[in-house]
Design a protein around this motif. Sequence first.
Motif, PDB file in Angstrom:
ATOM      1  N   ASP A 388       0.833  -1.212   0.000  1.00 50.84           N
ATOM      2  CA  ASP A 388       0.000   0.000   0.000  1.00 50.84           C
ATOM      3  C   ASP A 388       0.863   1.255   0.000  1.00 50.84           C
ATOM      4  N   ARG A 389       1.855   1.270   0.871  1.00 48.94           N
ATOM      5  CA  ARG A 389       2.720   2.443   0.995  1.00 48.94           C
ATOM      6  C   ARG A 389       3.537   2.670  -0.274  1.00 48.94           C
ATOM      7  N   ILE A 390       4.037   1.583  -0.859  1.00 46.36           N
ATOM      8  CA  ILE A 390       4.810   1.712  -2.099  1.00 46.36           C
ATOM      9  C   ILE A 390       3.925   2.265  -3.219  1.00 46.36           C
ATOM     10  N   LEU A 391       2.714   1.766  -3.324  1.00 46.44           N
ATOM     11  CA  LEU A 391       1.809   2.250  -4.370  1.00 46.44           C
ATOM     12  C   LEU A 391       1.472   3.725  -4.173  1.00 46.44           C
ATOM     13  N   ALA A 392       1.401   4.174  -2.926  1.00 45.35           N
ATOM     14  CA  ALA A 392       1.150   5.605  -2.669  1.00 45.35           C
ATOM     15  C   ALA A 392       2.315   6.447  -3.181  1.00 45.35           C
ATOM     16  N   VAL A 393       3.533   5.958  -3.020  1.00 46.74           N
ATOM     17  CA  VAL A 393       4.699   6.673  -3.550  1.00 46.74           C
ATOM     18  C   VAL A 393       4.641   6.695  -5.074  1.00 46.74           C
ATOM     19  N   TYR A 394       4.315   5.563  -5.675  1.00 51.09           N
ATOM     20  CA  TYR A 394       4.193   5.510  -7.131  1.00 51.09           C
ATOM     21  C   TYR A 394       3.206   6.572  -7.631  1.00 51.09           C
ATOM     22  N   ALA A 395       2.054   6.670  -6.972  1.00 43.76           N
ATOM     23  CA  ALA A 395       1.021   7.615  -7.406  1.00 43.76           C
ATOM     24  C   ALA A 395       1.556   9.043  -7.410  1.00 43.76           C
ATOM     25  N   ASN A 396       2.294   9.399  -6.354  1.00 43.63           N
ATOM     26  CA  ASN A 396       2.843  10.755  -6.278  1.00 43.63           C
ATOM     27  C   ASN A 396       3.883  10.997  -7.363  1.00 43.63           C
ATOM     28  N   VAL A 397       4.711   9.998  -7.631  1.00 45.84           N
ATOM     29  CA  VAL A 397       5.768  10.163  -8.628  1.00 45.84           C
ATOM     30  C   VAL A 397       5.179  10.268 -10.034  1.00 45.84           C
TER      31      VAL A 397
END
Length: 405
Positions: A388-397
């Motif tokens: 979940d946390r990794i996907l949140a970073v992906y979304a921001n990038v």
Amino acid sequence: MPDPLRILLVHDYAPLFGGAEVVNDALVHGLRQRGHEVRRFTSTAGLDALPQDSPLRPEYVCRGTLSRWRTALQSANPWAPVALRQAIEDFKPDLVHVGIFSTQLSPLILPVLRHVPSVFHAAWYRAVCPTGTKLMPNGTACSRRAGAVCFTAGCVPARDWIPLMGQMQLLRRWRHVFPATIANSEATARVLAADGVGDLVVVPNGVPDAPAREAMVDTPSAVFAGRLVHEKGVDTLLHAFAAVHAQIPHATLDIVGDGVERPALEALSRSLNVEEVVRFHGFQSRQQTESIARSAWVQVVPSRWAEPFGLVAAEAMMRGTAVVASAAGGLAEVVRNEDTGLLVRPDHVPPLAEALHRVLANRALAEQWGRKGREVAQAEYSHARFVDRILAVYANVIDTPVRSP
């Protein structure tokens, strides 16, 4: 953010050589379970050890080596940017997730990422330290920026200093291509920030969900799992366990792992007269290691260096095992002192011996800390939460405009 995503995971190695590779493999599986398409790009180093049908085999590769030429190659691998550019053109990823790249692929891959949304996932300190440990030869923590001190302090031999300093310069020149750098702990983030790395996001590693372990064995027992190298502090552990053995003669210690220090450590156990209660198991698969560790009263992580995260501690907590660990780096964040285990001063025998005696002399306390550790691991270090946390970073990038050099 497009859904599902096409993600290219870039990493030096395909085999599961260490914790970083284990975390990456789990991430690949977690992302695929959520419907995302993930392909891997690695060097060929160690690839011969994988069966042709291994799920770890990457879709894209470039030349790598485990020979004495590795220092030159990791500083400037001319094959890596060519192969990575071809992989990107073929796969057309929405995002490139870069793990360890400083020991094979080299910083030459970074200019290729200028026009592709990318994140860097720092598993250790190699992006700012040529040894990756931020540890001086005398065992003290290094607070200096990589440069002349790496040679004068004896960290890097003369033959390697020039290529590795060139690598450090390339890393600093091109790290702006990452709009986000993921650090696996606050400790890792502090080390990177001190060297000028910005846009840091802390995402603790996840560990596989596992059923609570069965009852502990009747005999007080401790277990260590890891590489048998100086920075892991197993010699300190043996000295501490010898002191515990004098008070609890029936206590046992299992040491799982292999490395250059194994012969010396086995000799040390004999000289300390604990060879009958210390068992060296050598290298074991993850399943075999878990089988050995599941019934222990306490997991010991006596590292001299500031472990960036401390995956073995989080895995022990998920299992329901109390942990005694060095109060340094990510371990000091994962282990809650007096709640899920004990934190002790690194590389000091008396406090480690005292902590081990406290747990091995009190089964109820070991069980209590183990239960609490499992609660914390399920809440903070579950693999689902990690993804979940990794996907949140992906979304921001992905939503951030690609930077110009």
